[in-house]
Scaffold this motif. Sequence first.
Motif, short mmCIF file in Angstrom:
data_model
loop_
_atom_site.label_atom_id
_atom_site.label_comp_id
_atom_site.label_asym_id
_atom_site.label_seq_id
_atom_site.Cartn_x
_atom_site.Cartn_y
_atom_site.Cartn_z
N TYR A 18 39.89 45.31 44.73
CA TYR A 18 39.90 44.35 43.84
C TYR A 18 40.48 42.58 44.40
O TYR A 18 39.42 41.46 43.70
CB TYR A 18 40.71 44.89 42.31
N PHE A 19 41.29 42.55 44.72
CA PHE A 19 41.98 41.67 44.52
C PHE A 19 40.94 40.77 46.53
O PHE A 19 40.37 40.15 46.32
CB PHE A 19 43.77 41.62 45.32
N PHE A 20 40.61 41.41 47.34
CA PHE A 20 39.57 41.34 48.44
C PHE A 20 38.46 40.65 47.25
O PHE A 20 37.82 39.99 47.76
CB PHE A 20 39.36 43.20 48.90
N LEU A 21 37.88 41.66 46.69
CA LEU A 21 36.61 41.18 46.29
C LEU A 21 36.19 40.23 45.06
O LEU A 21 35.91 39.30 44.97
CB LEU A 21 35.70 42.74 45.33
N GLU A 22 37.48 40.29 44.13
CA GLU A 22 37.18 39.79 43.07
C GLU A 22 37.68 38.09 43.38
O GLU A 22 37.80 37.26 42.68
CB GLU A 22 37.59 40.10 41.84
N GLY A 23 38.55 38.21 44.64
CA GLY A 23 39.70 36.89 45.06
C GLY A 23 38.62 36.29 45.45
O GLY A 23 38.39 35.50 44.90
N TRP A 53 29.28 39.94 41.91
CA TRP A 53 30.37 39.72 41.04
C TRP A 53 30.01 41.16 39.95
O TRP A 53 32.01 41.20 39.82
CB TRP A 53 30.45 38.05 40.25
N ASP A 54 30.12 41.31 39.31
CA ASP A 54 30.43 42.08 38.14
C ASP A 54 30.58 43.88 38.63
O ASP A 54 31.72 44.11 38.36
CB ASP A 54 28.58 42.58 36.93
N GLY A 55 29.96 43.85 39.56
CA GLY A 55 30.37 45.43 40.62
C GLY A 55 31.95 44.99 41.43
O GLY A 55 32.47 46.38 40.80
#
Length: 334
Positions: A18-23, A53-55
Amino acid sequence: MELHDVWFVLIAVLWTGYFFLEGFDFGVGILTKLLARDRTERRVLINTIGPVWDGNEVWLLTAGGATFAAFPDWYATLFSGFYLPLLIILVCLIVRGVAFEYRSKRAEERWQTNWEHAIFWTSLLPALLWGVAFGNIVHGVKIDEHKEYVGTFWDLLNVYSILGGLVTLTLFTFHGTVFTSLKTVGDIRERSRKLAVVLGLVTAVLALAFLIWTQVDNGNLKSLVAMLIAAVSLVAAIVLIKVGREGWSFALSGVTIAAAVAMLFLTLFPNVMPSSLNDAWNLTVSNSSSSPYTLRIMTWCAAIATPIVLLYQGWTYWVFRKRIGTQHIADAAH
């Protein structure tokens, strides 16, 4: 290793994803004010994360759901004690999604500008508050013998947690700046690379202070190794973005995030939420977990579903892998 230990590791992996992608898409949202000079450049930035972003938020939903199912006491204490900051994050994520979808529905400049303000603030606040939340989880909060949080909202705003929030804010913004330089062409790419170097240096100072503090308080040999990996990766990412190796820099900024999250979970284990009142009241992987039967069912479900999720999300990134620039944005496409 028992199943509750396995699920502690899996939840750590979910938060890392989550932090890698949403970051980076939090970082891109913040850059709509820091980097973009006009509406066209803001559109370029939004388009770099538009398909993904939603994924990326699926990882948050999965992490929350896994915590609820695998460690119900941890989930209950966390979400009741951190109710206000988590509610702020939730509202931000809802408004942020609406902003992405509604910005282009009308052509008026004021309409689009208002949604762009929303994208900026709803990217900045979660990036800050996630660090505050995890800082408190690692540092310990006021939990009593009934596994209930007995502190106040203001107890969550201590020096250590605020420093953690500044680290996630700057690290995610740096991560997003590197991603922007990887996904764009032309002047915006060059300015993004220059900004990434500055942000990287600021991040390095804050992250070093936070990680050393964490290591001194609760660290062990494994967390020390993770801290060193995070530090070396961040420095290498700064050097590589400066010389124009955006792909490698982005990969190493991701390694920095992964190593930093690993360090936090390594200092936490076997606790999941320490009590600052009495060590005997700590929530641990054993006293807050579900039954072995529940964990076995969850493990089989995860083994089947996780590869599918990784495949379709990887396919999405592959399809939308090309760079974009202002020349790709038509005047009427705002």
